[in-house]
Design an enzyme around this catalytic site. Structure first.
Site, PDB file in Angstrom:
ATOM      1  N   ASN A 129     -33.688  13.318  17.532  1.00 55.10           N
ATOM      2  CA  ASN A 129     -32.350  13.848  17.225  1.00 55.10           C
ATOM      3  C   ASN A 129     -31.511  14.043  18.495  1.00 55.10           C
ATOM      4  O   ASN A 129     -30.452  14.664  18.453  1.00 55.10           O
ATOM      5  CB  ASN A 129     -32.455  15.180  16.462  1.00 55.10           C
ATOM      6  CG  ASN A 129     -33.116  16.275  17.280  1.00 55.10           C
ATOM      7  OD1 ASN A 129     -33.566  16.041  18.406  1.00 55.10           O
ATOM      8  ND2 ASN A 129     -33.169  17.479  16.743  1.00 55.10           N
ATOM      9  N   HIS A 131     -32.434  15.679  21.276  1.00 55.25           N
ATOM     10  CA  HIS A 131     -32.650  16.890  22.077  1.00 55.25           C
ATOM     11  C   HIS A 131     -33.322  16.563  23.415  1.00 55.25           C
ATOM     12  O   HIS A 131     -34.050  15.580  23.545  1.00 55.25           O
ATOM     13  CB  HIS A 131     -33.414  17.982  21.310  1.00 55.25           C
ATOM     14  CG  HIS A 131     -34.873  17.775  21.098  1.00 55.25           C
ATOM     15  ND1 HIS A 131     -35.534  18.256  19.992  1.00 55.25           N
ATOM     16  CD2 HIS A 131     -35.824  17.170  21.847  1.00 55.25           C
ATOM     17  CE1 HIS A 131     -36.814  17.956  20.080  1.00 55.25           C
ATOM     18  NE2 HIS A 131     -37.020  17.293  21.192  1.00 55.25           N
ATOM     19  N   GLU A 136     -31.543  21.722  20.922  1.00 53.96           N
ATOM     20  CA  GLU A 136     -31.249  21.005  19.688  1.00 53.96           C
ATOM     21  C   GLU A 136     -29.742  20.731  19.583  1.00 53.96           C
ATOM     22  O   GLU A 136     -28.949  21.338  20.311  1.00 53.96           O
ATOM     23  CB  GLU A 136     -31.717  21.859  18.497  1.00 53.96           C
ATOM     24  CG  GLU A 136     -33.216  22.172  18.495  1.00 53.96           C
ATOM     25  CD  GLU A 136     -34.101  20.984  18.113  1.00 53.96           C
ATOM     26  OE1 GLU A 136     -33.752  19.825  18.437  1.00 53.96           O
ATOM     27  OE2 GLU A 136     -35.154  21.210  17.488  1.00 53.96           O
TER      28      GLU A 136
HETATM   29  C1  GLP Z   1     -40.590  17.596  22.220  1.00 56.15           C
HETATM   30  C2  GLP Z   1     -40.319  18.307  23.578  1.00 56.15           C
HETATM   31  C3  GLP Z   1     -39.383  17.510  24.428  1.00 56.15           C
HETATM   32  C4  GLP Z   1     -39.841  16.064  24.365  1.00 56.15           C
HETATM   33  C5  GLP Z   1     -39.515  15.512  23.001  1.00 56.15           C
HETATM   34  C6  GLP Z   1     -40.050  14.113  22.744  1.00 56.15           C
HETATM   35  O1  GLP Z   1     -40.299  18.350  21.123  1.00 56.15           O
HETATM   36  N1  GLP Z   1     -39.825  19.647  23.507  1.00 56.15           N
HETATM   37  O2  GLP Z   1     -39.394  18.027  25.753  1.00 56.15           O
HETATM   38  O3  GLP Z   1     -39.175  15.311  25.321  1.00 56.15           O
HETATM   39  O4  GLP Z   1     -39.856  16.412  21.981  1.00 56.15           O
HETATM   40  O5  GLP Z   1     -41.418  14.091  22.511  1.00 56.15           O
HETATM   41  P1  GLP Z   1     -42.275  12.781  22.584  1.00 56.15           P
HETATM   42  O6  GLP Z   1     -42.329  12.377  24.002  1.00 56.15           O
HETATM   43  O7  GLP Z   1     -43.619  13.160  22.041  1.00 56.15           O
HETATM   44  O8  GLP Z   1     -41.583  11.758  21.749  1.00 56.15           O
END
Ligand code: GLP
Length: 235
Positions: A129, A131, A136
């Site tokens: 999304n 973030h 968020e």
């Molecule tokens: C999580 C973390 C983020 C991270 C993102 C992507 O919720 N809080 O810091 O960058 O989501 O995660 P992933 O690398 O597992 O796709």
């Protein structure tokens, strides 16, 4: 304004590239302040950093993690403390655990970072999304480290790490968008097909859009986006 981005053949080559950048900085600047992310994206970078760490001195390096869940014990395998310990810190022989820092509800994290001289290099992943950290959609450009409520999308995305979706924390403490923007240099990394739509959207942005938190990075002077071919497949 436009983002600078590089497409690598796969996540491994992008991660090795980033690990070399970090290792070179540790060599040049032993008192480096590193801003670290969790999630699946940086795992190969951390492995590559461990592989490169044998003749490197991490004893004066400080690390600052972006975020941590609220309500999970640090010993919980899904906590970001546990993740960092087991995926990086315990494998860097010269690193001092006392030099690792995480945001909590009971101290001023932005002030702590400032008192160490600020973050030199920040690694970021991106949520589907948009973030960064746990900022968020709707997070303001001037947000500092604070308690945040996770969106349904994020809870569903993170459910893959938990036995049951009901066990996914609903809140976290996260560095804010303003906090992240204070870093000298930022690498945003995105891998895999699930990130292709948000990467397409992000790279089409001309200015900060409240609905796409990562677009704040357009206002930063030194950001590089590292993609594998799957994340770049909709460009
Ligand atoms: C999580 C973390 C983020 C991270 C993102 C992507 O919720 N809080 O810091 O960058 O989501 O995660 P992933 O690398 O597992 O796709």
């Amino acid at each position: 304004m436009k983002f600078k981005f590089t497409i690598f053949p796969n996540s491994k080559s992008a991660s090795v590239f980033l690990a070399h950048k970090i290792a070179d900085l540790v060599k040049a600047q032993p008192q480096l302040n590193l801003g670290l992310a969790t999630g699946s994206t940086p795992l190969e970078t951390y492995q590559a950093l461990i592989d490169l760490s044998h003749d490197l001195d991490y004893s004066a390096v400080n690390t600052f993690n972006l975020d941590e869940y609220v309500g999970l014990e640090y010993a919980n395998k899904q906590s970001y403390h546990y993740y960092m310990l087991h995926n990086l810190f315990l494998h860097l022989k010269t690193f001092k655990l006392a030099n690792s820092h995480f945001p909590t509800l009971d101290h001023d994290y932005d002030q702590l970072i400032k008192s160490h001289g600020g973050i030199d290099l920040q690694i970021l992943g991106i949520g589907t999304n948009g973030h960064i950290g746990f900022n968020e959609p709707g997070s303001s450009a001037d947000s500092l480290t604070r308690k945040v409520q996770l969106t349904a999308t994020t809870i569903a995305d993170n459910a893959r790490f938990f036995a049951d979706q009901s066990l996914v924390p609903t809140h976290a403490v996260s560095m804010g968008l303003h906090s992240i923007m204070q870093a000298q240099k930022i690498y945003l990394v995105a891998f895999g097909k699930s990130k292709a739509p948000i990467i397409k959207e992000l790279l089409a942005q001309q200015q900060f859009d409240l609905n796409l938190p990562a677009s704040i990075l357009l206002e930063h002077a030194d950001v590089e986006i590292l993609l594998d071919e799957a994340a770049a497949s909709e460009l």
